[in-house]
Design a protein around this motif. Structure first.
Motif, PDB file in Angstrom:
ATOM      1  N   TYR A 129     -10.394  51.256 -64.880  1.00 62.13           N
ATOM      2  CA  TYR A 129      -9.571  51.649 -66.023  1.00 62.13           C
ATOM      3  C   TYR A 129      -8.306  52.322 -65.506  1.00 62.13           C
ATOM      4  O   TYR A 129      -8.343  53.484 -65.106  1.00 62.13           O
ATOM      5  CB  TYR A 129     -10.339  52.616 -66.929  1.00 62.13           C
ATOM      6  CG  TYR A 129     -11.521  51.959 -67.598  1.00 62.13           C
ATOM      7  CD1 TYR A 129     -11.381  51.365 -68.844  1.00 62.13           C
ATOM      8  CD2 TYR A 129     -12.757  51.895 -66.959  1.00 62.13           C
ATOM      9  CE1 TYR A 129     -12.453  50.726 -69.453  1.00 62.13           C
ATOM     10  CE2 TYR A 129     -13.828  51.258 -67.562  1.00 62.13           C
ATOM     11  CZ  TYR A 129     -13.667  50.673 -68.802  1.00 62.13           C
ATOM     12  OH  TYR A 129     -14.724  50.045 -69.396  1.00 62.13           O
ATOM     13  N   PRO A 130      -7.170  51.607 -65.499  1.00 64.44           N
ATOM     14  CA  PRO A 130      -5.923  52.258 -65.119  1.00 64.44           C
ATOM     15  C   PRO A 130      -5.510  53.210 -66.236  1.00 64.44           C
ATOM     16  O   PRO A 130      -5.784  52.943 -67.412  1.00 64.44           O
ATOM     17  CB  PRO A 130      -4.924  51.093 -65.005  1.00 64.44           C
ATOM     18  CG  PRO A 130      -5.543  49.927 -65.673  1.00 64.44           C
ATOM     19  CD  PRO A 130      -7.012  50.181 -65.851  1.00 64.44           C
ATOM     20  N   ALA A 131      -4.896  54.333 -65.887  1.00 65.17           N
ATOM     21  CA  ALA A 131      -4.497  55.292 -66.924  1.00 65.17           C
ATOM     22  C   ALA A 131      -3.369  56.154 -66.412  1.00 65.17           C
ATOM     23  O   ALA A 131      -3.251  56.403 -65.214  1.00 65.17           O
ATOM     24  CB  ALA A 131      -5.689  56.173 -67.310  1.00 65.17           C
ATOM     25  N   ASN A 132      -2.579  56.629 -67.371  1.00 67.59           N
ATOM     26  CA  ASN A 132      -1.437  57.474 -67.054  1.00 67.59           C
ATOM     27  C   ASN A 132      -1.899  58.934 -67.048  1.00 67.59           C
ATOM     28  O   ASN A 132      -1.539  59.716 -67.907  1.00 67.59           O
ATOM     29  CB  ASN A 132      -0.363  57.217 -68.124  1.00 67.59           C
ATOM     30  CG  ASN A 132       0.924  57.900 -67.785  1.00 67.59           C
ATOM     31  OD1 ASN A 132       1.121  58.323 -66.640  1.00 67.59           O
ATOM     32  ND2 ASN A 132       1.789  58.045 -68.767  1.00 67.59           N
ATOM     33  N   LEU A 133      -2.754  59.276 -66.072  1.00 73.36           N
ATOM     34  CA  LEU A 133      -3.397  60.590 -66.036  1.00 73.36           C
ATOM     35  C   LEU A 133      -3.311  61.185 -64.629  1.00 73.36           C
ATOM     36  O   LEU A 133      -3.144  60.456 -63.651  1.00 73.36           O
ATOM     37  CB  LEU A 133      -4.880  60.449 -66.421  1.00 73.36           C
ATOM     38  CG  LEU A 133      -5.198  59.966 -67.844  1.00 73.36           C
ATOM     39  CD1 LEU A 133      -6.701  59.747 -67.998  1.00 73.36           C
ATOM     40  CD2 LEU A 133      -4.702  60.952 -68.884  1.00 73.36           C
ATOM     41  N   THR A 134      -3.483  62.506 -64.539  1.00 72.97           N
ATOM     42  CA  THR A 134      -3.552  63.158 -63.230  1.00 72.97           C
ATOM     43  C   THR A 134      -4.914  62.842 -62.598  1.00 72.97           C
ATOM     44  O   THR A 134      -5.844  62.403 -63.293  1.00 72.97           O
ATOM     45  CB  THR A 134      -3.444  64.694 -63.369  1.00 72.97           C
ATOM     46  OG1 THR A 134      -4.614  65.145 -64.067  1.00 72.97           O
ATOM     47  CG2 THR A 134      -2.197  65.105 -64.135  1.00 72.97           C
TER      48      THR A 134
END
Ligand SMILES: NC(=O)c1ccc[n+]([C@@H]2O[C@H](COP(=O)([O-])OP(=O)(O)OC[C@H]3O[C@@H](n4cnc5c(N)ncnc54)[C@H](O)[C@@H]3O)[C@@H](O)[C@H]2O)c1
Ligand SMILES: [Zn+2]
Ligand SMILES: [Zn+2]
Length: 337
Positions: A129-134
């Protein structure tokens, strides 16, 4: 590469081993951070009969893709991802009903197979799951999905009042999900620190059952009716029973906790109240997507939910300290950078 290996119950060491090599079906990832959860502690203590030794623990993962997918541009080299640590056989009754989270033959990373507490792992692309998270947020996705799945099982809506019994990592996910659905959310625990975290996560009300009676407090908060949904995230006989005793007539009870002993029930309540009583296990892809959306919207108090971040070389010591004093830690994360 370095890896944390549990050699036998109570003994963990950092060892050097060969890096894995990606195959036609898997991608190579560089692991950045791994969260520890109760199941890793159980493995370390030798309390999980599904774990054989030696075993590399860890299934709450933040990683970077090393070699991108040939087929999926969203999985290019350098992309930050988290992953689903479960497998599904495709043939059992759960899989045939499109509920692979409850696959009869599931193997979880770090339990039946070696986990992610190493510098590199290989994994099928469809588990990512790619995500725009730290990286810290990426590690929190999987533990939160378990509680989110229970709220989905309970068919929670904004009209419901939901009581969540237990505010550990799992219960917090249900509190966040219930709040996310717009439901009135009541957190129940015996520990004021856990309850104060539950409030930050979205509980509108808290009950400390070491100081207040559960029934009276729940009735006061629900106009004498009891909660529409009770989610049990502790795993003790008395809280298993409390869920059916305190839920409203025609309410829903969702069990996430694993009780370690037999539970005796007044089964008359199942019938008289015409209850929906459900189990909830692991999580589905839609639970992962929902948790990622919540974290991307910065609606979860990430820094309050993580107690310690340590390098892998300190992992054996922290496992021992955690095992000796479980109440001291909320969430431990190990970084591999
Ligand atoms: N179904 C699944 O897929 C799944 C996945 C992971 C964990 N689990 C299970 O979920 C349960 C919770 O896991 P966790 O990691 O959050 O555990 P945890 O130990 O971190 O949290 C349990 C919480 O319950 C509270 N508590 C303990 N006794 C209580 C009582 N009598 N009344 C009220 N509160 C009480 C504790 O203070 C703690 O905050 C465990 O049984 C675990 O095995 C299930
Ligand atoms: Zn876990
Ligand atoms: Zn299956």
């Amino acid at each position: 590469m370095k890896a944390l290996v549990i050699k036998k119950p109570g003994e963990a060491v950092v060892e050097s081993m060969a890096e894995p090599v990606a195959s036609e079906d898997t991608l190579l990832l560089r692991v950045r951070m791994v969260g520890l959860c109760g199941s890793d502690l159980n493995s370390f203590r030798g309390k999980n009969p599904l774990v054989t030794f030696p075993r590399i623990p860890g299934h709450e993962v933040a990683a970077t893709i090393v070699d991108g997918s040939k087929y999926n541009p969203a999985l290019a080299a350098g992309t930050a991802v988290t992953l689903s640590p479960y497998t599904s056989c495709g043939k059992c009754a759960s899989c045939l009903r499109e509920r692979p989270n409850a696959c009869q033959f599931n193997e979880t990373l770090g339990v039946q197979r070696d986990g992610a507490l190493t510098e590199y792992i290989t994994i099928p692309a469809e588990k990512l799951y790619p995500a725009n998270l730290t990286i810290k947020e990426l590690c929190l996705v999987e533990p939160l999905t378990v509680g989110f799945h229970a709220v989905a099982r309970g068919r929670v809506t904004a009209q419901d009042t939901v009581a969540v019994l237990g505010c550990g990592g799992v219960g917090l996910g249900s509190i966040a999900a219930s709040h996310f659905c717009g439901a009135k959310t009541i957190a129940v625990d015996v520990d004021d620190a856990k309850l104060s975290l539950a409030r930050k996560v979205g509980a509108g009300h808290t009950i400390n059952t070491s100081k207040e009676p559960l029934r009276r407090s729940l009735l006061d908060l629900t106009d004498g009716l009891g909660p529409d949904v009770i989610i049990e995230a502790i795993g003790q006989p008395q809280t298993f029973r409390a869920a059916v005793e305190e839920v409203a007539f025609t309410g829903r009870v969702v069990y996430i906790g694993y009780a370690k002993e037999l539970v005796a029930y007044e089964t008359r309540l199942f019938v008289q109240k015409e209850l929906d009583i459900m189990g909830s296990r692991n999580a589905l892809p839609q639970d992962f997507r929902q948790v990622i959306r919540m974290l991307e919207e910065r609606r979860f108090p990430v820094d309050d939910a993580v107690t310690s971040v340590l390098p892998i070389l300190e992992a054996p010591d922290i496992l021992r300290a955690w095992s000796d004093n479980p109440a001291r830690f909320t969430k431990i994360m190990i970084h591999l950078d």
